[in-house]
Scaffold this motif. Sequence first.
Motif, mmCIF file in Angstrom:
data_model
loop_
_atom_site.group_PDB
_atom_site.id
_atom_site.type_symbol
_atom_site.label_atom_id
_atom_site.label_comp_id
_atom_site.label_asym_id
_atom_site.label_seq_id
_atom_site.Cartn_x
_atom_site.Cartn_y
_atom_site.Cartn_z
ATOM 1 N N TYR A 1 0.605 -1.262 0.527
ATOM 2 C CA TYR A 1 0.175 0.376 0.196
ATOM 3 C C TYR A 1 0.869 1.696 0.240
ATOM 4 C CZ TYR A 1 -3.028 3.683 2.147
ATOM 5 O OH TYR A 1 -3.594 5.038 2.041
ATOM 6 N N ILE B 1 1.483 4.790 -2.805
ATOM 7 C CA ILE B 1 0.191 5.632 -2.894
ATOM 8 C C ILE B 1 0.616 7.015 -3.868
ATOM 9 C CG2 ILE B 1 0.592 7.913 -1.468
ATOM 10 C CD1 ILE B 1 0.693 5.964 1.275
ATOM 11 N N ILE C 1 -0.967 5.785 -6.267
ATOM 12 C CA ILE C 1 -3.022 5.903 -5.968
ATOM 13 C C ILE C 1 -3.406 7.026 -6.745
ATOM 14 C CG2 ILE C 1 -4.333 5.724 -4.509
ATOM 15 C CD1 ILE C 1 -2.996 3.316 -3.521
ATOM 16 N N ARG D 1 -5.807 8.600 -8.982
ATOM 17 C CA ARG D 1 -6.991 10.148 -8.732
ATOM 18 C C ARG D 1 -6.739 10.902 -9.479
ATOM 19 N NH1 ARG D 1 -4.103 13.014 -3.523
ATOM 20 N NH2 ARG D 1 -3.060 13.424 -5.441
ATOM 21 N N ARG E 1 -12.702 7.023 -5.386
ATOM 22 C CA ARG E 1 -12.337 5.338 -5.046
ATOM 23 C C ARG E 1 -11.238 6.513 -4.389
ATOM 24 N NH1 ARG E 1 -12.512 0.735 -7.116
ATOM 25 N NH2 ARG E 1 -10.909 0.397 -8.183
ATOM 26 N N TYR E 2 -10.095 6.019 -5.432
ATOM 27 C CA TYR E 2 -8.926 6.842 -5.382
ATOM 28 C C TYR E 2 -7.982 7.665 -4.442
ATOM 29 C CZ TYR E 2 -7.872 3.160 -8.541
ATOM 30 O OH TYR E 2 -7.958 1.481 -9.008
ATOM 31 N N LYS E 3 -8.973 8.725 -4.699
ATOM 32 C CA LYS E 3 -9.077 9.442 -3.276
ATOM 33 C C LYS E 3 -8.560 9.454 -2.260
ATOM 34 C CE LYS E 3 -10.880 15.058 -2.517
ATOM 35 N NZ LYS E 3 -12.279 15.486 -3.498
ATOM 36 N N ARG E 4 -9.775 8.974 -1.855
ATOM 37 C CA ARG E 4 -9.473 8.009 -0.154
ATOM 38 C C ARG E 4 -7.671 7.886 -0.035
ATOM 39 N NH1 ARG E 4 -13.162 4.085 1.468
ATOM 40 N NH2 ARG E 4 -14.322 4.609 -0.383
ATOM 41 N N PHE E 5 -7.877 6.907 -0.968
ATOM 42 C CA PHE E 5 -6.754 6.142 -0.298
ATOM 43 C C PHE E 5 -5.533 6.694 -0.581
ATOM 44 C CE2 PHE E 5 -8.693 2.126 1.168
ATOM 45 C CZ PHE E 5 -9.268 2.024 0.466
ATOM 46 N N ALA E 6 -5.650 7.580 -1.530
ATOM 47 C CA ALA E 6 -4.432 9.026 -1.758
ATOM 48 C C ALA E 6 -3.479 9.231 -0.243
ATOM 49 C CB ALA E 6 -4.296 9.373 -2.970
ATOM 50 N N MET E 7 -4.304 9.428 0.343
ATOM 51 C CA MET E 7 -4.460 10.175 1.742
ATOM 52 C C MET E 7 -3.117 11.390 1.714
ATOM 53 S SD MET E 7 -2.842 6.790 3.784
ATOM 54 C CE MET E 7 -2.050 7.758 5.140
ATOM 55 N N ILE F 1 -4.917 -1.579 -8.483
ATOM 56 C CA ILE F 1 -3.087 -1.112 -8.459
ATOM 57 C C ILE F 1 -2.496 -1.600 -9.519
ATOM 58 C CG2 ILE F 1 -1.162 -0.655 -7.067
ATOM 59 C CD1 ILE F 1 -2.381 -2.101 -4.696
#
Lengths: 457, 168, 458
Positions: free
Chosen positions: A165, A169, A172, A176, A186-192, A425
């Motif tokens: 993960y 990043i 991701i 995003r 969805r990727y926006k959240r995981f891109a932190m 991914i």
Amino acid sequence: MHELHHLPMPAVIDLTQKEVAEDIIRRQSEAGPKFKKITSLLAVLFAVGIVSIVMRIADGFGDRNTWGYHAAIFGYMLITAQSAVLVSIGLRMVKAHWRRPLARVSELFAIVGVLNFIIYIPLLWVLPSSEGRLSLWFDFPGNSPHIWDTVTMFTLVITGLALLYFAAIPDIAAMRDSETGTNNGRYKRFAMGWKGTDRQWTLLNAGIGVLGGFYFLMLIFAHTMISVDFSMSLIPGWKDAIFPTFHALSGIQSGIATVIVTLFILRRYGGLSTYIEIDQFWGLSKILIATCLLWFYFWWSSFFTYWYGRTPAEQAVLNYLMVDTYRPLFMLTWVMCFPAPFLILIWNAVRKTDWGPTLAASIILIGQLCNAMRLYVPAFSIEDVSLHSLKVAPPATMPGLLDIATIVGMLAGAVLVYMLATRLIPILSIWEIKEGMLLQRKRKFLKTELRSLGKPE
Amino acid sequence: MANKSILGLFSTAEAAADATDVLAEAGLGQDSFDVLTGCPYPEGAFGEREQKHHLYVFPFIGAMMGFTVAILLTAGTQIAWPLVTGGKPILALPAMTIITYEGTLLGAVLFTILGIIFESRLPRPILSPYDTRITEGYIGIEVTCEAEWQLEAAENALRKANADDVIR
Amino acid sequence: MQQRVTLTDAEINRDLLRSINENHLWFWLLIGALGSVVLCGFGAAAYMIYTGIGTTGLNRPVLWGFFITNFVFWIGISHAGVMLSAILRLTQAEWRRPATRAAEVLTVFSLMTAMLMPLIHAGRPWRVFYWVFPYDWARGIFPNIRTPLVWDPAAVFTYLTSSILFVYIALVPDIAVARDHVTGWRKPLYTVLSLGWRGTTRQWRLQLIAGILLSAVILPIFVSVHSIVSWDFGMAIAVEAWHSTVFAPYFVIGAVHSGVSGVVTFMIVLRPFFKWQDYIRPEHLDALAKLLIVVATAWFFFFWIEIVFGLYAREAPEVALREMQMLTPPWSWMFVIFLITGYLFPVTAWMFKKVRRSIKWMLITTISVNIGMWLERFLIIVPGLARKQGFTFSWGTYTPSPVEITIVIASFCMVSMLVLLFSKIFPLIPIGDAKEGQILQDYIQIGKRKVPAVLREE
């Protein structure tokens, strides 16, 4: 000193960084009909595998002999998929530039670790207590192997996922921000909130380094504990100090082989030949040949010490695992893990192709499956594990229909899980490839052309 | 007729690389010149010809010979004086493997060394044409010709290419 | 961070031929001092051979003591050569350049010294030839090839021959440089030894291929040598803690650990004397220290595995041995010192960049490693023998005599002296390698930063 700096330095990939990112993201988003067909077939086989395991659970955990092949496939996935993650970690540690296209390919195998952990769980009911028999845990509580092996396997899986993960990043974030990608929300959240600041890059590199080192340590622990608790300590009189290292080295060898086969498929059938070049096969095959030699060396250390010592306990183990009961399986293992791949890989011309190392890697993967079967099945076939030494060896346990279904099903499941993960991914590490394009240039040197490799450290 | 050689010395690698173009214009292609340097340069840096060699044959031959000698030594001596030790057979293959392994590798190394010396065209009793400035960083271009008049042309080409010195 | 230097070929020649061309008093004083200790060592050995092996501390059941420990130790040091030279050559690590020849030379001399040890240990060295060389006197016996003690000479001789030839063949271009820059009696010597080297493209190409090919062939020899030495112990079933399958890789990785540390020690000591500050830079020590961390940790893993599986079967004799080794003074003090000096102190120190790049601390840590590794060999060999017998009334102990101590100290002085004498005749840092390193230096401009780079053939 030659004044060459004023000359232009083209990058080694003939695309701009933007084109590389868009190309890889586009491939990640699209799944062709072939992909769907293959995943459907794998899903069916996986379902058959699950059914066979459920049927086995329904039969109960009393007869350890029937769980031998289940243990073998668990051991095999630890040796292949979970050890494949190490390829990226090791190459990143030594800062090899040619690792960049294979980094994510290798790290994605961490997801297969989740499946392997699920396969591992039923074995906890099969594994006998360590009380009253020789084990790694000496006089610790009798369920020590159950607890500590589970903790180790769980930590290994979590670390692998964390590494996957965190290393992903920046990609991701690229998904995003991409115009061609799907599910950007969805990727926006995981891109932190990744922006690519200096501080973020420094933390990312440090984090990946720490996680990589930790995964490496956990993997060695896992190999040590699993190989001893689920194989060695179940065979009375088997005391082999090199065995955990032998098992770990089998993991390194198979991990590299797994990555090579995956790269071949991606290069030839995944359309990624722009990124996956012969360089990767050339580099990996050199390490692979070294692991073949080391595999033989560790096996020989064990065999030779037993052969020379000639104590009854040692002779019994040699007869059981190598010379007598499981002889055919052992011969297959030995040939496929050492001389066959070695004789393929010693030729420069063969190592400079993509098919050569893949052929050797495929042979190794089959050999290691035989190795897993000949280590775990005999161990699970012993009725009384508290004996001091193996006086009477049980006959070889042949695989039944359920065993074959389990093996085929779980292997299909591993491939399925991996393929589905590539939809989430990107299969190639975009940021690392871009970094490589910055740090690698072609340079004209007098009348020839060389590659300039940047070493910023 | 014996070949004759002439050596042009250049103080920079660029000048030496450019000189090979001048030599080519003068009809002296890749096969007629060789480059002498004080340290290894990347292959093809001066446009010189690719060096073909058969070095890889030597370790194989050496390994086979070493293997044979070691097998004969270990097997022969144990058969000649058969004494059972430690319950092991007279021809104990694992034990013989160790000495055979060492013998094979020793043979490979010895023959590889011979091969390196031979393929490097050494030993060479007569150094010339040579200049000690080559080990000081100068690049030498040695042109080999059959006839004297070709040497004259070579010398002219080297001087035209701004050689710092020309040595016969 | 890299600290690059730009040097001309003439400067490199001057710097790296300094040890050959210049004569300093300190050098001959040092040779004299070391030589005196070596002579004392030979004197002690002669005294022992003349008087008898009773002048040593050896007695039943401890029949292997300081000499065999020293033998294994020097075989271990010899593994540095192949590690640094062969493996780093195969992986094209740039930072190997200043260290390769010193490592190879250390290998040759430490192997020679190691071979002396069992000869002295035999007490009557001439008898050693009876069971090594193939002949038959009237007694009708012949070397038994089924024993590790016969595999040892095969392996060590192969490794020594290969290393000497490897050093020589790689030295030829540098001997040519020396030939072109000396006068007097040395010129004909270098002229002969350089074989007429001129530096043609073919010759350099073959040097490169030779380096890779020889490295690939010597690597299996390197692994086998210390494995075979370990099997001197590992094959024996009568001695506790010896019959373990892990001995071969455990000894090999320990050898790499102590060997590479030994090379680093040598290079640091010689650096100020020969003014090698431009060639052995903190970045080289940094890279070597990182390699040592990995090797040391791998060694520690094998060490831990060896103890765990030694005790795995929970046999009384093994437990008794471990109690002696780890809990009974003075062995327990030695055990703690070995652990601290061999692993805990140096590896912890190497975690810090300041230490890795400090000449002083790298010297301290690498010497510490070899103190620890010498003790490690001692603690494997002697306690096992002291507890060898099944009956406790047969248990013994061991105290080294002045003869053994003198000979061991003399062995350290002998290796140092031989390396120094070598540096007087041949350059210890490869000149061709240093020049090649200059040619392959490059920079890549990325924005405002000039990133150091290295050129490689496609």
